[in-house]
Design an enzyme around this catalytic site. Structure first.
Site, PDB file in Angstrom:
ATOM      1  N   ASP A 147     -50.975  75.914   1.011  1.00 19.49           N
ATOM      2  CA  ASP A 147     -51.753  76.558   2.075  1.00 19.49           C
ATOM      3  C   ASP A 147     -50.962  76.518   3.387  1.00 19.49           C
ATOM      4  O   ASP A 147     -51.339  75.839   4.316  1.00 19.49           O
ATOM      5  CB  ASP A 147     -53.125  75.894   2.237  1.00 19.49           C
ATOM      6  CG  ASP A 147     -53.042  74.383   2.478  1.00 19.49           C
ATOM      7  OD1 ASP A 147     -52.023  73.762   2.095  1.00 19.49           O
ATOM      8  OD2 ASP A 147     -53.988  73.820   3.056  1.00 19.49           O
TER       9      ASP A 147
ATOM     10  N   HIS B 254     -46.570  64.297   4.632  1.00 20.64           N
ATOM     11  CA  HIS B 254     -47.588  64.617   3.629  1.00 20.64           C
ATOM     12  C   HIS B 254     -46.999  65.464   2.496  1.00 20.64           C
ATOM     13  O   HIS B 254     -46.552  64.946   1.481  1.00 20.64           O
ATOM     14  CB  HIS B 254     -48.769  65.321   4.284  1.00 20.64           C
ATOM     15  CG  HIS B 254     -49.594  64.423   5.158  1.00 20.64           C
ATOM     16  ND1 HIS B 254     -50.154  63.254   4.708  1.00 20.64           N
ATOM     17  CD2 HIS B 254     -49.942  64.530   6.466  1.00 20.64           C
ATOM     18  CE1 HIS B 254     -50.818  62.670   5.685  1.00 20.64           C
ATOM     19  NE2 HIS B 254     -50.710  63.431   6.759  1.00 20.64           N
TER      20      HIS B 254
END
Length: 320
Positions: free
Chosen positions: A10, A243
């Site tokens: 995303d 991340h």
């Protein structure tokens, strides 16, 4: 030996960092980018994936994915973290290339069937596309090489959540999909906040990317300004946690991580919605909603300096 991956993403600032890492690494063949809502809405995510493909000359496919979660109400894009355009509001030229005609879950199914046992699915956003693929073609559990997910938080090193006290964003965005993916009979490794909060891109590190990694480094520096401001304002730190690139690092070198094995479930409603729980002790209970599901891997520690070195080396070589 290279690992073929489909990266479900995303994009997203840290997603862009992960996508470029995957493209840069000689250990990975980036087969496709499948897009999902999350950091941005689905149209923006898909545009950003196409932009990266066009600007940096990727050969991979791009397939547009789901627009919303399976059951829960959408929580909306992470504008406060990634900006209105997903790339820290840095202006980008609209791409002139188009996505694959297949929806992302269909693309995943067809690619796994075409190359059984060869493709690793790496998911760094909400897991709706993977859940839809499983629902339509459950046989893909026997066709995938591995599933690597950036998501979840299991309390190791006191890392428990980032969008609620006990939920990580990707799982919280679609907990029902996450529970489907984690309990499916395929090999899953979850690279969650337990380790991504143990690795850190300092401002100096990102400055080094800008100064030594050419156009790629400059792009990552530009889009990270908004991201780093969020981290500075909200957490008082000079840099950002690693991340999504951590999931790519696991694919390249799993030995950087220590994993713990056991079945995983996700809380799908109530105040703990999105909480991930792993049963890692071999104990018997009268009631056990974990017992009949396959054990999966959860990363619980990381060699953070080696991860940072791996990332810098890959991006530096890619920009030469």
């Amino acid at each position: 030996m290279t690992t073929k991956i489909i990266l479900d993403t995303d994009p997203g600032i840290d997603d862009a960092m992960a996508i470029l890492f995957a493209e840069a690494s000689p250990a990975i063949e980036l087969v496709g980018l499948t897009t999902i809502y999350g950091n941005a809405d689905i149209d923006t995510s898909t545009r950003n994936a196409l932009y990266l493909k066009q600007r940096f000359g990727f050969q991979c496919d791009v397939a547009k994915g789901a627009t919303q979660p399976l059951k829960r109400e959408p929580v909306g894009a992470s504008v406060a973290v990634h900006g209105e355009n997903g790339f820290g509001d840095v202006p980008i030229e609209p791409p002139t290339i188009s996505a694959d005609s297949r929806p992302a879950h269909q693309y995943i199914i067809e690619m796994l069937k075409a190359s059984p046992g060869e493709i690793t699915l790496v998911a760094v956003g909400p897991l709706t596309n993977l859940a839809l693929a499983l629902e339509q073609a459950p046989e893909i559990t026997k066709l995938v090489k591995e599933v690597v997910i950036m998501g979840g938080a299991f309390g190791t090193h006191e890392h428990t959540g980032n969008v609620t006290p006990f939920a990580e964003a990707n799982v919280h965005d679609d907990p029902h999909a996450a529970d489907i993916v984690f309990t499916a009979d395929w090999p899953v490794t979850v690279v969650g906040l337990d380790v991504t909060h143990e690795a850190f891109f300092s401002t100096d590190y990102i400055d080094t990317l800008r100064d030594t990694c050419g156009e790629v480094g400059e792009f990552m520096w530009d889009i990270s300004r908004f991201y780093l401001d969020f981290y500075k304002t909200r957490m008082g730190v000079d840099g950002c946690f690693v991340h999504d690139p951590s999931a790519i690092a696991y694919v390249i070198d799993p030995d950087l991580f220590e994993v713990r094995k056991g079945p995983i479930r996700v809380v799908c409603e109530g105040p703990a919605e999105g909480l991930t729980l792993q049963k890692y002790k071999d104990t018997g209970h009268k009631t056990d909603e974990w017992a009949n599901y396959p054990p999966q891997n959860v990363a619980v520690s990381v060699n953070d300096q080696a991860l940072l070195d791996l990332y810098l080396d890959a991006i530096t070589s890619y920009s030469d």
